[in-house]
Scaffold this motif. Structure first.
Motif, PDB file in Angstrom:
ATOM      1  N   SER A 193       0.814  -1.215   0.000  1.00 41.93           N
ATOM      2  CA  SER A 193       0.000   0.000   0.000  1.00 41.93           C
ATOM      3  C   SER A 193       0.855   1.275   0.000  1.00 41.93           C
ATOM      4  O   SER A 193       0.319   2.368   0.136  1.00 41.93           O
ATOM      5  CB  SER A 193      -0.918   0.006   1.222  1.00 41.93           C
ATOM      6  OG  SER A 193      -0.140   0.059   2.402  1.00 41.93           O
ATOM      7  N   LYS A 194       2.162   1.141  -0.171  1.00 42.77           N
ATOM      8  CA  LYS A 194       3.054   2.299  -0.074  1.00 42.77           C
ATOM      9  C   LYS A 194       3.634   2.687  -1.425  1.00 42.77           C
ATOM     10  O   LYS A 194       3.815   1.850  -2.300  1.00 42.77           O
ATOM     11  CB  LYS A 194       4.188   1.999   0.904  1.00 42.77           C
ATOM     12  CG  LYS A 194       3.676   1.752   2.303  1.00 42.77           C
ATOM     13  CD  LYS A 194       4.790   1.579   3.277  1.00 42.77           C
ATOM     14  CE  LYS A 194       4.195   1.359   4.660  1.00 42.77           C
ATOM     15  NZ  LYS A 194       5.165   1.445   5.700  1.00 42.77           N
ATOM     16  N   LYS A 195       3.933   3.984  -1.546  1.00 45.52           N
ATOM     17  CA  LYS A 195       4.666   4.476  -2.708  1.00 45.52           C
ATOM     18  C   LYS A 195       6.141   4.443  -2.346  1.00 45.52           C
ATOM     19  O   LYS A 195       6.574   5.059  -1.382  1.00 45.52           O
ATOM     20  CB  LYS A 195       4.226   5.888  -3.053  1.00 45.52           C
ATOM     21  CG  LYS A 195       2.824   5.948  -3.620  1.00 45.52           C
ATOM     22  CD  LYS A 195       2.479   7.353  -4.019  1.00 45.52           C
ATOM     23  CE  LYS A 195       1.072   7.394  -4.598  1.00 45.52           C
ATOM     24  NZ  LYS A 195       0.668   8.774  -4.882  1.00 45.52           N
ATOM     25  N   VAL A 196       6.891   3.705  -3.148  1.00 49.70           N
ATOM     26  CA  VAL A 196       8.275   3.391  -2.825  1.00 49.70           C
ATOM     27  C   VAL A 196       9.236   4.116  -3.761  1.00 49.70           C
ATOM     28  O   VAL A 196       8.983   4.243  -4.954  1.00 49.70           O
ATOM     29  CB  VAL A 196       8.494   1.867  -2.930  1.00 49.70           C
ATOM     30  CG1 VAL A 196       9.943   1.483  -2.762  1.00 49.70           C
ATOM     31  CG2 VAL A 196       7.622   1.138  -1.910  1.00 49.70           C
ATOM     32  N   GLU A 246      11.243  14.917   5.697  1.00 50.25           N
ATOM     33  CA  GLU A 246       9.921  14.811   5.064  1.00 50.25           C
ATOM     34  C   GLU A 246       9.047  13.724   5.711  1.00 50.25           C
ATOM     35  O   GLU A 246       7.936  13.468   5.247  1.00 50.25           O
ATOM     36  CB  GLU A 246      10.060  14.546   3.567  1.00 50.25           C
ATOM     37  CG  GLU A 246      10.839  15.612   2.817  1.00 50.25           C
ATOM     38  CD  GLU A 246      10.214  16.985   2.935  1.00 50.25           C
ATOM     39  OE1 GLU A 246       8.983  17.109   2.792  1.00 50.25           O
ATOM     40  OE2 GLU A 246      10.966  17.967   3.178  1.00 50.25           O
ATOM     41  N   GLY A 247       9.560  13.059   6.743  1.00 51.81           N
ATOM     42  CA  GLY A 247       8.791  12.011   7.417  1.00 51.81           C
ATOM     43  C   GLY A 247       8.665  10.735   6.612  1.00 51.81           C
ATOM     44  O   GLY A 247       7.721   9.971   6.774  1.00 51.81           O
ATOM     45  N   ILE A 248       9.637  10.467   5.773  1.00 51.49           N
ATOM     46  CA  ILE A 248       9.626   9.271   4.918  1.00 51.49           C
ATOM     47  C   ILE A 248      10.479   8.189   5.554  1.00 51.49           C
ATOM     48  O   ILE A 248      11.578   8.456   6.045  1.00 51.49           O
ATOM     49  CB  ILE A 248      10.175   9.622   3.510  1.00 51.49           C
ATOM     50  CG1 ILE A 248       9.283  10.681   2.846  1.00 51.49           C
ATOM     51  CG2 ILE A 248      10.284   8.380   2.635  1.00 51.49           C
ATOM     52  CD1 ILE A 248       9.870  11.270   1.583  1.00 51.49           C
ATOM     53  N   LEU A 253      11.088  13.799  -3.612  1.00 54.37           N
ATOM     54  CA  LEU A 253      10.570  12.939  -2.545  1.00 54.37           C
ATOM     55  C   LEU A 253       9.057  13.018  -2.400  1.00 54.37           C
ATOM     56  O   LEU A 253       8.468  12.201  -1.682  1.00 54.37           O
ATOM     57  CB  LEU A 253      11.228  13.322  -1.215  1.00 54.37           C
ATOM     58  CG  LEU A 253      12.738  13.124  -1.141  1.00 54.37           C
ATOM     59  CD1 LEU A 253      13.285  13.703   0.152  1.00 54.37           C
ATOM     60  CD2 LEU A 253      13.106  11.657  -1.274  1.00 54.37           C
ATOM     61  N   LYS A 254       8.442  13.962  -3.090  1.00 54.95           N
ATOM     62  CA  LYS A 254       7.003  14.200  -2.944  1.00 54.95           C
ATOM     63  C   LYS A 254       6.197  12.923  -3.214  1.00 54.95           C
ATOM     64  O   LYS A 254       6.370  12.259  -4.219  1.00 54.95           O
ATOM     65  CB  LYS A 254       6.566  15.299  -3.909  1.00 54.95           C
ATOM     66  CG  LYS A 254       5.152  15.734  -3.708  1.00 54.95           C
ATOM     67  CD  LYS A 254       4.809  16.887  -4.624  1.00 54.95           C
ATOM     68  CE  LYS A 254       3.391  17.329  -4.377  1.00 54.95           C
ATOM     69  NZ  LYS A 254       3.054  18.494  -5.214  1.00 54.95           N
ATOM     70  N   GLY A 255       5.338  12.590  -2.265  1.00 53.86           N
ATOM     71  CA  GLY A 255       4.444  11.442  -2.411  1.00 53.86           C
ATOM     72  C   GLY A 255       5.026  10.113  -1.960  1.00 53.86           C
ATOM     73  O   GLY A 255       4.316   9.120  -1.898  1.00 53.86           O
ATOM     74  N   LEU A 256       6.320  10.058  -1.650  1.00 54.07           N
ATOM     75  CA  LEU A 256       6.923   8.790  -1.227  1.00 54.07           C
ATOM     76  C   LEU A 256       6.572   8.464   0.220  1.00 54.07           C
ATOM     77  O   LEU A 256       6.507   9.343   1.062  1.00 54.07           O
ATOM     78  CB  LEU A 256       8.450   8.845  -1.362  1.00 54.07           C
ATOM     79  CG  LEU A 256       9.027   8.916  -2.763  1.00 54.07           C
ATOM     80  CD1 LEU A 256      10.547   8.949  -2.699  1.00 54.07           C
ATOM     81  CD2 LEU A 256       8.560   7.752  -3.611  1.00 54.07           C
ATOM     82  N   ASP A 257       6.354   7.193   0.478  1.00 45.63           N
ATOM     83  CA  ASP A 257       6.139   6.703   1.841  1.00 45.63           C
ATOM     84  C   ASP A 257       7.410   6.095   2.424  1.00 45.63           C
ATOM     85  O   ASP A 257       7.643   6.151   3.624  1.00 45.63           O
ATOM     86  CB  ASP A 257       5.036   5.637   1.861  1.00 45.63           C
ATOM     87  CG  ASP A 257       3.699   6.183   1.407  1.00 45.63           C
ATOM     88  OD1 ASP A 257       3.305   7.254   1.893  1.00 45.63           O
ATOM     89  OD2 ASP A 257       3.063   5.538   0.547  1.00 45.63           O
TER      90      ASP A 257
END
Length: 142
Positions: free
Chosen positions: A30-33, A139-141, A105-109
């Motif tokens: 469920s994550k964007k890697v 960014e909290g990734i 990094l935008k949108g990455l989990d």
């Protein structure tokens, strides 16, 4: 001499399990890697890690390339350009930009780093990992 022979003999039978071969794929479906990879990023059967993620149904949102590029074709100090691989954006982390930007990094989990190195590189791959960890943390990734 006997010790060298014994150590060599033991290494012939040693089995190494790579981290990618132990990954719990379900945890990341469920994550964007983002992947920091190059030509050495393969599993124990020599399958590219990008394909392993895609086969597992994990959305690879961005690729990051270190010195020498995604496929290892660039010479040392040669500029590595941004681009695309299998319709995935590839961002260079060597040359003008050594750190990933907020836009990259935008949108990455989560970000995975998988580069095999013999330890002969003085600093480039380790520095790429360090800079990514710093910027991802901001960014909290994962």
């Amino acid at each position: 001499m006997l010790l060298v022979f014994l150590l060599f003999s033991i290494s012939l039978f040693a089995e190494v399990t790579l981290g990618i071969d132990r990954l719990d794929w379900e945890e990341f479906k469920s994550k964007k890697v983002g992947l920091i990879i190059n030509q050495t990023s393969v599993d124990a059967k020599m399958r590219p890690i990008l394909f392993r993620f895609q086969e597992a149904g994990i959305h690879v949102h961005a690729l990051f390339s270190p010195e020498h590029g995604l496929k290892g074709h660039q010479y040392a100090f040669e500029k590595v350009a941004d681009g695309k691989e299998k319709d995935i954006p590839v961002y260079s982390l060597h040359g003008d930009k050594r750190r990933p930007t907020k836009e990259m990094l935008k949108g990455l989990d989560t970000v995975f780093f998988d580069i095999q190195c013999t330890g002969v590189r003085a600093y480039t791959y380790q520095t790429t990992l360090f800079y990514m960890m710093e910027e991802a943390a901001k960014e909290g990734i994962e």
